[in-house]
Scaffold this motif. Structure first.
Motif, PDB file in Angstrom:
ATOM      1  N   GLU A   1       0.818  -1.206   0.000  1.00  0.00           N
ATOM      2  CA  GLU A   1       0.000   0.000   0.000  1.00  0.00           C
ATOM      3  C   GLU A   1       0.859   1.266   0.000  1.00  0.00           C
ATOM      4  O   GLU A   1       0.489   2.279  -0.612  1.00  0.00           O
ATOM      5  CB  GLU A   1      -0.931  -0.009   1.211  1.00  0.00           C
ATOM      6  N   PHE A   2       1.993   1.235   0.648  1.00  0.00           N
ATOM      7  CA  PHE A   2       2.908   2.382   0.633  1.00  0.00           C
ATOM      8  C   PHE A   2       3.316   2.699  -0.797  1.00  0.00           C
ATOM      9  O   PHE A   2       3.312   3.869  -1.213  1.00  0.00           O
ATOM     10  CB  PHE A   2       4.141   2.066   1.484  1.00  0.00           C
ATOM     11  N   VAL A   3       3.656   1.672  -1.562  1.00  0.00           N
ATOM     12  CA  VAL A   3       4.068   1.857  -2.954  1.00  0.00           C
ATOM     13  C   VAL A   3       2.907   2.397  -3.786  1.00  0.00           C
ATOM     14  O   VAL A   3       3.093   3.285  -4.625  1.00  0.00           O
ATOM     15  CB  VAL A   3       4.597   0.540  -3.548  1.00  0.00           C
ATOM     16  N   ARG A   4       1.715   1.852  -3.549  1.00  0.00           N
ATOM     17  CA  ARG A   4       0.549   2.312  -4.316  1.00  0.00           C
ATOM     18  C   ARG A   4       0.306   3.801  -4.056  1.00  0.00           C
ATOM     19  O   ARG A   4       0.091   4.578  -4.995  1.00  0.00           O
ATOM     20  CB  ARG A   4      -0.694   1.512  -3.932  1.00  0.00           C
ATOM     21  N   GLN A   5       0.340   4.216  -2.793  1.00  0.00           N
ATOM     22  CA  GLN A   5       0.086   5.619  -2.472  1.00  0.00           C
ATOM     23  C   GLN A   5       1.214   6.517  -2.974  1.00  0.00           C
ATOM     24  O   GLN A   5       0.963   7.646  -3.419  1.00  0.00           O
ATOM     25  CB  GLN A   5      -0.091   5.785  -0.964  1.00  0.00           C
ATOM     26  N   LEU A   6       2.449   6.025  -2.922  1.00  0.00           N
ATOM     27  CA  LEU A   6       3.557   6.800  -3.466  1.00  0.00           C
ATOM     28  C   LEU A   6       3.359   7.021  -4.958  1.00  0.00           C
ATOM     29  O   LEU A   6       3.552   8.132  -5.468  1.00  0.00           O
ATOM     30  CB  LEU A   6       4.871   6.069  -3.177  1.00  0.00           C
ATOM     31  N   GLY A   7       2.952   5.966  -5.658  1.00  0.00           N
ATOM     32  CA  GLY A   7       2.711   6.080  -7.088  1.00  0.00           C
ATOM     33  C   GLY A   7       1.568   7.014  -7.418  1.00  0.00           C
ATOM     34  O   GLY A   7       1.618   7.767  -8.407  1.00  0.00           O
ATOM     35  N   ASP A   8       0.525   6.997  -6.584  1.00  0.00           N
ATOM     36  CA  ASP A   8      -0.633   7.871  -6.799  1.00  0.00           C
ATOM     37  C   ASP A   8      -0.356   9.312  -6.386  1.00  0.00           C
ATOM     38  O   ASP A   8      -1.133  10.215  -6.736  1.00  0.00           O
ATOM     39  CB  ASP A   8      -1.842   7.365  -5.994  1.00  0.00           C
ATOM     40  N   GLY A   9       0.689   9.492  -5.587  1.00  0.00           N
ATOM     41  CA  GLY A   9       0.960  10.822  -5.054  1.00  0.00           C
ATOM     42  C   GLY A   9       0.103  11.163  -3.855  1.00  0.00           C
ATOM     43  O   GLY A   9       0.057  12.324  -3.432  1.00  0.00           O
ATOM     44  N   THR A  10      -0.590  10.148  -3.291  1.00  0.00           N
ATOM     45  CA  THR A  10      -1.481  10.384  -2.158  1.00  0.00           C
ATOM     46  C   THR A  10      -0.845  10.029  -0.823  1.00  0.00           C
ATOM     47  O   THR A  10      -1.471  10.197   0.228  1.00  0.00           O
ATOM     48  CB  THR A  10      -2.777   9.562  -2.315  1.00  0.00           C
ATOM     49  N   LEU A  11       0.374   9.539  -0.834  1.00  0.00           N
ATOM     50  CA  LEU A  11       1.053   9.175   0.402  1.00  0.00           C
ATOM     51  C   LEU A  11       1.254  10.422   1.255  1.00  0.00           C
ATOM     52  O   LEU A  11       1.804  11.415   0.774  1.00  0.00           O
ATOM     53  CB  LEU A  11       2.410   8.539   0.078  1.00  0.00           C
ATOM     54  N   PRO A  12       0.822  10.405   2.516  1.00  0.00           N
ATOM     55  CA  PRO A  12       1.048  11.577   3.379  1.00  0.00           C
ATOM     56  C   PRO A  12       2.538  11.911   3.465  1.00  0.00           C
ATOM     57  O   PRO A  12       3.379  11.014   3.578  1.00  0.00           O
ATOM     58  CB  PRO A  12       0.499  11.125   4.741  1.00  0.00           C
ATOM     59  N   LEU A  13       2.850  13.179   3.421  1.00  0.00           N
ATOM     60  CA  LEU A  13       4.247  13.603   3.413  1.00  0.00           C
ATOM     61  C   LEU A  13       4.984  13.118   4.659  1.00  0.00           C
ATOM     62  O   LEU A  13       6.159  12.739   4.578  1.00  0.00           O
ATOM     63  CB  LEU A  13       4.337  15.130   3.312  1.00  0.00           C
TER      64      LEU A  13
ATOM     65  N   ASP B   1       4.266  15.408 -13.307  1.00  0.00           N
ATOM     66  CA  ASP B   1       4.714  16.610 -12.608  1.00  0.00           C
ATOM     67  C   ASP B   1       3.969  16.831 -11.303  1.00  0.00           C
ATOM     68  O   ASP B   1       4.530  17.378 -10.345  1.00  0.00           O
ATOM     69  CB  ASP B   1       4.537  17.835 -13.507  1.00  0.00           C
ATOM     70  N   SER B   2       2.704  16.428 -11.259  1.00  0.00           N
ATOM     71  CA  SER B   2       1.895  16.674 -10.073  1.00  0.00           C
ATOM     72  C   SER B   2       2.180  15.709  -8.933  1.00  0.00           C
ATOM     73  O   SER B   2       1.706  15.917  -7.808  1.00  0.00           O
ATOM     74  CB  SER B   2       0.403  16.601 -10.429  1.00  0.00           C
ATOM     75  N   ASN B   3       2.946  14.676  -9.191  1.00  0.00           N
ATOM     76  CA  ASN B   3       3.252  13.705  -8.144  1.00  0.00           C
ATOM     77  C   ASN B   3       4.421  14.234  -7.302  1.00  0.00           C
ATOM     78  O   ASN B   3       5.529  14.408  -7.809  1.00  0.00           O
ATOM     79  CB  ASN B   3       3.622  12.350  -8.747  1.00  0.00           C
ATOM     80  N   PRO B   4       4.208  14.469  -6.004  1.00  0.00           N
ATOM     81  CA  PRO B   4       5.296  15.012  -5.175  1.00  0.00           C
ATOM     82  C   PRO B   4       6.470  14.052  -5.017  1.00  0.00           C
ATOM     83  O   PRO B   4       7.546  14.466  -4.574  1.00  0.00           O
ATOM     84  CB  PRO B   4       4.619  15.272  -3.825  1.00  0.00           C
ATOM     85  N   TYR B   5       6.262  12.797  -5.409  1.00  0.00           N
ATOM     86  CA  TYR B   5       7.315  11.792  -5.256  1.00  0.00           C
ATOM     87  C   TYR B   5       7.928  11.400  -6.604  1.00  0.00           C
ATOM     88  O   TYR B   5       8.561  10.363  -6.726  1.00  0.00           O
ATOM     89  CB  TYR B   5       6.757  10.566  -4.520  1.00  0.00           C
ATOM     90  N   ARG B   6       7.746  12.282  -7.583  1.00  0.00           N
ATOM     91  CA  ARG B   6       8.269  12.014  -8.917  1.00  0.00           C
ATOM     92  C   ARG B   6       9.772  11.825  -8.897  1.00  0.00           C
ATOM     93  O   ARG B   6      10.306  10.948  -9.578  1.00  0.00           O
ATOM     94  CB  ARG B   6       7.912  13.161  -9.864  1.00  0.00           C
ATOM     95  N   ARG B   7      10.494  12.606  -8.101  1.00  0.00           N
ATOM     96  CA  ARG B   7      11.962  12.508  -8.067  1.00  0.00           C
ATOM     97  C   ARG B   7      12.404  11.118  -7.623  1.00  0.00           C
ATOM     98  O   ARG B   7      13.357  10.556  -8.171  1.00  0.00           O
ATOM     99  CB  ARG B   7      12.519  13.587  -7.123  1.00  0.00           C
TER     100      ARG B   7
END
Length: 219
Positions: free
Chosen positions: A22-34, A154-160
């Motif tokens: 689930e961590f990976v899924r949320q990271l991919g979606d950009g929904t993972l809490p910072l 671009d909108s994904n905060p975890y793109r880097r």
């Protein structure tokens, strides 16, 4: 089928739990809490310090100079590339290197790093490689999959993070590691030994899942 693919097939449940967590899924979606990502990233920095030591142990365990050079490249990749990525990302939140390095290790971090070091200390180079493989190759698989799914937007905060582990350089590193493990196995792996190697791979995969869960629990 190379050794990694065989291990991955035989440890399919553990591998799926890790790479599709689930961590990976949320990271991919950009929904993972910072806060979850921050906690994971700091712990991963501490983890990588011990991982570099495991690669350094690989130098000692290496039967050939070529193996020693492969182990050395692993140490350099961590110290010169991966740790600097973590510093870059943490620096964007105003967290300096000194603060990261003085952070306490969480229990899953200690469990995973000590497992890898113990596998190398107690066994030979192949045992160490089996314990390292889920991290080294798994991150490449996750990064490549997230790019294929169009997650590095671009909108994904975890793109880097996604770009780093999907990059050509990291994909080559992972392929080279799999080839290195095959070369080691050609010399020392027997069918009677395979269950032990598989057990190390399964345990490392489970510890990877626990590491993701540690990040999720930080919210």
């Amino acid at each position: 089928m190379n050794l990694f693919e065989r291990l991955k097939a035989d440890a399919a449940p553990q591998w799926a739990d890790y790479t599709e967590h689930e961590f990976v899924r949320q990271l991919g979606d950009g929904t993972l809490p910072l806060e979850c990502f921050k906690h994971y990233l700091v712990q991963d920095y501490l983890f990588l310090i011990q991982f570099a030591r495991a690669y350094a142990l690989g130098i000692y365990k290496s039967p050939t100079v070529a193996d020693m050079r492969n182990s050395l490249e692993g140490v350099k990749a961590i110290l010169d590339v991966e740790l600097e990525l973590h510093i870059e990302l943490c620096g964007s939140w105003g967290m300096p290197r000194e603060e990261i390095e003085s952070a306490p290790e969480d229990t899953p971090t200690m469990a995973y790093t000590r497992f890898v070091l113990d596998a190398g200390m107690a066994g030979d180079l192949l045992d160490l490689q089996a314990a390292l493989a889920p991290c080294v190759i798994g991150y490449a698989e996750i990064g490549a999959r997230l790019v294929r799914e169009g997650r590095a937007v671009d909108s994904n905060p975890y793109r880097r993070w996604i770009e780093e582990y999907s990059s050509d350089a990291y994909q080559v590193l992972a392929r080279d590691f799999a080839a290195w493990m095959d070369a080691t196995a050609d010399h020392v792996l027997t069918e009677s030994r395979y269950p032990r190697v598989l057990s190390l791979f399964e345990k490392a995969s489970r510890l990877e899942s626990d590491f993701w869960q540690m990040g999720l629990n930080a919210k």
